[in-house]
Enzyme design. Structure first.
Site, PDB file in Angstrom:
ATOM      1  N   LEU A  60      47.476  52.825  44.829  1.00 30.41           N
ATOM      2  CA  LEU A  60      46.852  51.939  45.813  1.00 30.41           C
ATOM      3  C   LEU A  60      47.673  51.872  47.096  1.00 30.41           C
ATOM      4  O   LEU A  60      47.122  51.919  48.193  1.00 30.41           O
ATOM      5  CB  LEU A  60      46.678  50.545  45.225  1.00 30.41           C
ATOM      6  N   ALA A  61      48.995  51.795  46.956  1.00 26.00           N
ATOM      7  CA  ALA A  61      49.829  51.700  48.157  1.00 26.00           C
ATOM      8  C   ALA A  61      49.841  53.032  48.907  1.00 26.00           C
ATOM      9  O   ALA A  61      49.667  53.060  50.129  1.00 26.00           O
ATOM     10  CB  ALA A  61      51.251  51.283  47.773  1.00 26.00           C
TER      11      ALA A  61
ATOM     12  N   HIS B 137      55.638  42.593  29.411  1.00 25.90           N
ATOM     13  CA  HIS B 137      54.289  42.047  29.330  1.00 25.90           C
ATOM     14  C   HIS B 137      54.075  41.454  27.955  1.00 25.90           C
ATOM     15  O   HIS B 137      54.348  42.099  26.948  1.00 25.90           O
ATOM     16  CB  HIS B 137      53.276  43.169  29.583  1.00 25.90           C
TER      17      HIS B 137
ATOM     18  N   ARG C 118      54.313  35.346  32.508  1.00 28.57           N
ATOM     19  CA  ARG C 118      54.616  36.409  31.559  1.00 28.57           C
ATOM     20  C   ARG C 118      56.017  36.328  30.976  1.00 28.57           C
ATOM     21  O   ARG C 118      56.219  36.596  29.804  1.00 28.57           O
ATOM     22  CB  ARG C 118      54.444  37.761  32.241  1.00 28.57           C
TER      23      ARG C 118
ATOM     24  N   LEU D   6      48.349  44.497  42.032  1.00 34.06           N
ATOM     25  CA  LEU D   6      47.336  45.258  42.773  1.00 34.06           C
ATOM     26  C   LEU D   6      47.264  44.746  44.208  1.00 34.06           C
ATOM     27  O   LEU D   6      47.106  45.519  45.154  1.00 34.06           O
ATOM     28  CB  LEU D   6      45.970  45.133  42.088  1.00 34.06           C
TER      29      LEU D   6
END
Lengths: 249, 651
Positions: B54-55, B277, B341, B452
């Site tokens: 995405l980046a 996670h 988390r 994201l």
């Protein structure tokens, strides 16, 4: 468990290929077929051989990098499941498993099980995009896409680009991939504004690289994203629509 | 704060070059001050963007759209496969469209507090401010976000947050955003504005006169090495969680580009901040190649519990309510199963370590949908999480509609990465970093669904402002020639590196060393850390590194596809980075977010920060890897203006 693996070996794109047989032991039914290849490659490396080249990445069924033919079926015996989620529990202990690269004229072998699927990217480059520059998009809530329209778009947008549809098709057609993309974008208001020219460009590119579709339906059987067979009808639908209307939206 | 440990030397105080004045308006004032390049001059500037997630796809497409001469590099066969594709849950945006009292300032508070006050407050504001545009843009370029029946965008809640600001597309948010971003890039490639190198990995950064001026790339098909020159380089190469061998990351994700840049002088910030996670699937076989991730959104409706009695061997559904310990709801009533988390992972590890773990290896906890199915019906649960349930069944052979899922903490997102200033420029001028490869925003812990967002904001809405600001005064500057000594040296170093690895001629494949390293890191620098454990880990990592150079075996030739050689390069870099991670964790004598030093805890057992000493970013330089490595510790003090320092309390 133990499996005998017949695996395709082909050192170079132009070289001759052949099957090689390996006996792999110490397997668990919960392992994926890719983990079978990992274990087999480990054994091969320890014995001084060259490990089998294959592609995979996320191993979560979403990146589309993996793709092999297992016992004659793209991805493996379980329908609509990517190779990374195909488990060894599908095979009887002691049985023989045949693993080959995706087979298609449009997928040249690079080495062993790795093939070149760049044709799919070329279809996307031809028109699988939207002409909106960063910063110029309208407010997203002003698109009134109903819940069901968005859900339908998503059904088609789920394609992971693995290209198994092509490998399964007797014609080597990419129409499931292409149709899913056309349907996904035609169902969303902003992308739909270019649907005519998009269809013309993408269909032309797909015809050039891959074959036409004669509705065998093998593609949808192997699609790990569950793209429905109706996606292939979108190819002709969008092409005709462009032909009849002669305009974009 | 004095560096006092062996091998650690004090460095400089780093300046993040943030705009002065109030932080809520800092981004606008920064942009107002940035120089720009006029449209006709943009094509005279070349920019290399490494990575197409995405980046990277966002930065390459947007810079190309603006008119710059862009080269994009990815080791994938096609940009769409970048690991952003695998994120499931969603993308946060502070659009404040609902009446649940969300706002930009609340987003900033959640982000800064969620990161346990170890990230930059100013950048959280930028993230919040641009988040609205990110949703608009991704929607426009084809991401089919979930909608309400009336047609407006739908949202859901995520851990660490008490409002609903997460936009999503089923459990495939990353996929839909990534495909849209890759399509945006494909448009620029076809238009001839981006030169695309697929199946190429970056093996070195070229630096001349202290400035980044290119990269060395290697073809994964032919092994050919090649210099690519540019006026600026953007690294958008993702995180290095794979260093743990089994992680939730894609198998090919790695640290090499970042680490090679570090070896050329870019500081590495907070490398020990690794998010575990809480909803990964437990390990079930030795050859399992990774931990499979289930979306955190499952915690919206799933209830986490373990049997109260460690010896309770009954099947989950036979254990009555009074014999279950819903430990998150018990310990953190306000947030319950939606605690952040780090808190959820640590709580699960405590249960597993104290013998309450479930499953054949007693290495997991239950995530139970029984009550949600009773309340909402199976159909509604299937609509919300159907694909995740399907995936779980695939992976485990169990049906989560009828028996509880089993989950365990798995190494996931790296908050650490290359240090960069407010412009996303690293300590090497001309080298920028975007997305997970960088250190920014997240502090000591990343809030769900902020990843994201940060990748999209960096790529589409930060790099396109800051890179031109760097380029603007370089008009007329020629690219460095490929005959330049800086280039030939980088090429020679790269050839020498692969020759050296191939020449070892030992007996063990690279994966073996990686597997050993992963075990050492999970034990020594995992969900919880101790001084003793970290010291032991450092000693073991050094031993593995020595073994690696003595006994590595690489099968196959250098001049065609050789996945073993690729892998060996990754492991070589991991073996250095791993030691730095432990040094970073050892140096930071406090607990914060994902970094839990057991020596530093409150009376109730929670993480205890020491703000007077450690409200700071540690950014490392390293040296002398050929012998005993030296660690140079640079410091960037943090201060908080909009979000006062408070103890994180999710009770």
């Amino acid at each position: 468990m133990r499996l005998t693996v017949r695996v395709w070996r082909q050192a170079t794109p132009t070289g001759a290929g052949r099957f090689e047989t390996h006996s792999v032991e110490g397997l668990e039914p919960s392992m994926s077929v890719l983990e079978l290849l990992d274990k087999m490659n480990h054994d091969i490396a320890l014995e001084g051989g060259e490990p089998v080249v294959f592609e995979s990445d996320c191993r979560e069924g979403i990146c589309g990098a993996c793709g092999i033919v297992v016992n004659g079926r793209p991805h493996g015996p379980i329908k609509r499941t990517p190779a990374c989620h195909q488990r060894l529990s599908s095979f009887a202990d002691g049985s023989t498993v045949t693993i080959e690269p995706f087979r298609s004229g449009a997928y040249p072998v690079i080495g062993d099980l790795m093939v070149e699927r760049a044709g799919l990217t070329e279809i996307m480059q031809a028109g699988g995009h939207v002409q909106v520059a960063a910063g110029t998009a309208p407010e997203a809530d002003q698109d009134r896409i109903t819940y069901s329209e968005a859900e339908e778009a998503l059904d088609f947008a789920a394609c992971i680009g693995c290209g198994a549809c092509v490998a399964a098709c007797p014609n080597g057609s990419a129409n499931l991939f292409l149709g899913a993309k056309l349907a996904h974008l035609a169902k969303l208001p902003i992308p739909a504004a270019e649907r005519g020219s998009r269809a013309a460009a993408m269909v032309e590119e797909a015809d050039r690289i891959f074959g036409p579709c004669s509705l065998h339906g093998e593609c949808a059987e192997v699609c790990p994203a569950g793209i429905p067979l109706v996606a292939v009808s979108w190819v002709n639908r969008e092409r005709l629509r462009r032909g009849v209307l002669g305009r974009d939206s | 704060m004095t560096a006092k440990k062996a091998g650690v030397r004090p460095g400089t105080v780093l300046d993040p070059a943030e705009p002065d004045g109030p932080r809520d308006t800092a981004w606008q004032r920064a942009k107002d001050g940035y120089r720009i390049v006029s449209p006709l001059n943009r094509r005279k500037f070349s920019v290399i963007v490494v990575g197409t997630g995405l980046a990277g796809a966002g930065a390459a497409a947007t810079l190309a759209e603006l008119g710059y001469d862009v080269t994009s590099v990815t080791y994938h066969d096609t940009p769409r496969r970048a690991h952003s594709v695998a994120a499931q849950g969603g993308i946060n945006a502070a659009r404040a469209k609902k009446v649940d009292n969300d706002s930009i300032s609340r987003f900033v508070t959640d982000t800064v507090k969620g990161g346990d006050f170890r990230g930059r407050e100013s950048e959280a504001f930028r993230l919040a401010e641009e988040s609205a545009r990110v949703i608009d843009h991704m929607n426009a370029i084809g991401a089919p976000f979930a909608r309400e029946y009336g047609g407006s965008l739908n949202t859901r809640s995520f851990g660490g947050v008490q409002v609903s600001r997460t936009y999503y597309t089923r459990g495939q948010t990353g996929q839909q955003l990534q495909v849209a971003a890759a399509s945006d890039l494909a448009r620029q490639v076809r238009a001839g504005r981006v030169k695309q190198y697929v199946r190429h990995e970056m093996v070195d950064l070229i630096v001349k006169d202290g400035r980044a001026c290119g990269v060395v790339v290697r073809s994964l098909l032919t092994g050919e090495l090649k210099p690519l020159m540019a006026h600026a380089v953007v690294l958008a190469t993702g995180g290095y969680g794979n260093i743990y061998f089994r992680s939730t990351l894609a198998k090919n994700s790695n640290a090499s580009a970042s680490w090679r840049a570090h070896r050329r002088g870019a500081h590495m910030a907070m490398p020990s901040f690794i998010q575990f996670h809480p909803t990964a699937l437990p390990i079930s076989s030795e050859w399992q190649s990774k931990t499979i991730l289930m979306s955190e959104s499952l915690r919206n409706d799933g209830r986490i519990w373990v049997p109260k009695d460690p010896a309770d061997a009954r099947p989950a559904n036979d254990i009555p309510e009074e014999d279950r310990d819903y430990y998150l709801e018990r310990k953190y009533p306000a947030f319950g199963n939606l605690t952040p988390r780090d808190v959820a992972s640590r709580a699960a590890k405590e249960q597993i370590d104290s013998g309450h773990g479930v499953g054949p290896l007693k290495n997991s906890v239950y995530l139970d949908f029984r009550d949600a199915i009773a309340r909402l019906g199976k159909k509604e649960i299937a609509a919300r999480y159907g694909n995740l349930f399907h995936m779980y069944t695939d992976a485990t052979g169990e049906d989560p509609y009828t028996v509880p899922m089993r989950i365990a903490p798995g190494a996931h997102f790296t908050m650490g990465g290359l240090w960069a200033d407010y412009q996303l420029q690293t300590s090497i001028p001309g080298l920028f970093v975007a997305g997970e490869a960088g250190f920014s925003y997240h502090g000591a812990n990343r809030l769900g669904a902020n990843s994201l967002l940060s990748a999209c904001v960096d790529g589409f809405f930060t790099i396109p402002y800051t890179v031109p600001n760097y380029l603007a005064d370089k008009l007329g500057q020629e690219l460095v020639s490929t005959d330049d000594p800086a280039v030939t040296q980088a090429m020679e170093d790269s050839y020498a590196r692969f020759d050296r690895l191939l020449a070892i001629g030992g007996t063990r494949p690279p994966r073996d060393f990686h597997r050993d390293l992963g075990e050492v890191l999970y034990a020594g620098c995992g969900v919880a850390r101790t001084k003793k454990g970290l010291m032991e880990a450092i000693a073991k990592i050094r031993a593995i590194r020595a073994d690696f150079y003595r006994d590595l075996h690489i099968a196959g030739p250098v001049d065609r596809v050789n996945q073993e050689l690729e892998y060996a390069g990754r492991v070589e870099d991991y073996l250095e980075l791993a030691e730095l991670m432990c040094v970073d964790a050892l140096e930071r004598e406090e607990s914060c977010g994902a970094h839990f030093r057991e020596e530093y805890r409150s009376e109730t057992g929670e993480a205890k920060r020491d703000d007077s000493t450690w409200a700071a970013i540690l950014a490392w330089g390293t040296d002398s890897w050929e012998g005993t490595p030296a660690f140079i510790r640079h410091v960037e003090p943090l201060n908080f203006d909009a979000v006062p320092l408070v103890v994180r309390d999710y009770r």
